[in-house]
Write a protein that holds these residues in place. Sequence first.
Motif: not given
Length: 300
Positions: A4-7, A35-40, A74-78
């Motif tokens: 993902l580009e952003r949170l 599946v896992a989501y990643r914001v770099a 911060l990370v809860f939305p992901l």
Amino acid sequence: MEELERLPRLGGLFVRGAVGSATKRPGGTVRLPEVAYRVAAVDTTGEAAHLAAYQELLGEPSSDVLPAGFLHVLVFPLATAVMVRPDFPLPLLGMVHLRNVARVLRPVRLGERLEVRAWAQDLRGHRRGAQVDLVAEVSVGGELAYRGVSTYLAKGFRAPDASGASAGGDPERPAWQPPMPTARWRLGGGTGRAYGAVSGDQNPIHTSALGAKAFGFPRAIAHGMYTAARALAEVGPARRGDAYEWTVEFFRPVLLPGTVDVAIRPVADVADAPADGGFVYDGWRSGKDTRHFTGTVTPL
């Protein structure tokens, strides 16, 4: 791994979750998406005002170090984005937050760029349904700095290991007597709205009496993570150190407005606590033995 580009923002996720929950009904055995989501690259430079508002509300001292409670925010939305996927088998609405275990492995400072990942794992039986872990990790410069595991219950659903797992997955809790309180929190009716403003979690069970009544509560309830993060703040940075583990287990919700007695004690003073140092905290309804939460803060 999906990039993902952003949170994402929680508001839109809750709308998707509410719509999707109507199609997820208890029935056959359920399975998690692999599946896992990643914001770099999450730039925290612009989080100064957000961090200051969080620190003021929770009682954290002013600092450029992000406490574990703020990292959770911060990370809860992901992690929520994983839960609102069409192939995630459990409904977002009605999920019960059981516990959290978070580890801060090195300080994360305002202005650092973070890599954030989130996924679901360990779907398993519970005496009232199925429980699942949502995992979120934060890395800085390729080094793991934070790992948080949030455990949720979906009532009435069945996990693949449901045969026999429900008895051991969530045993009956032993009798408990309140210790001597070290603090008393008087939480006003707007506590849920105030924490919702800094966390982004505007779930109506926390912000509205009508919303809470729709889910069987007589009035709005405090966010569990607000109470846990406030206890973490009262332990304080000096006593928890740069690296620490923070846990919480939730029992009964805190109705708003309400008064909560809190006890924060060294592990050495608690007979049945783990013997690895640190602090134990408990919260219960003032003047009663209705236990709301318990947890630990352990330097690593």
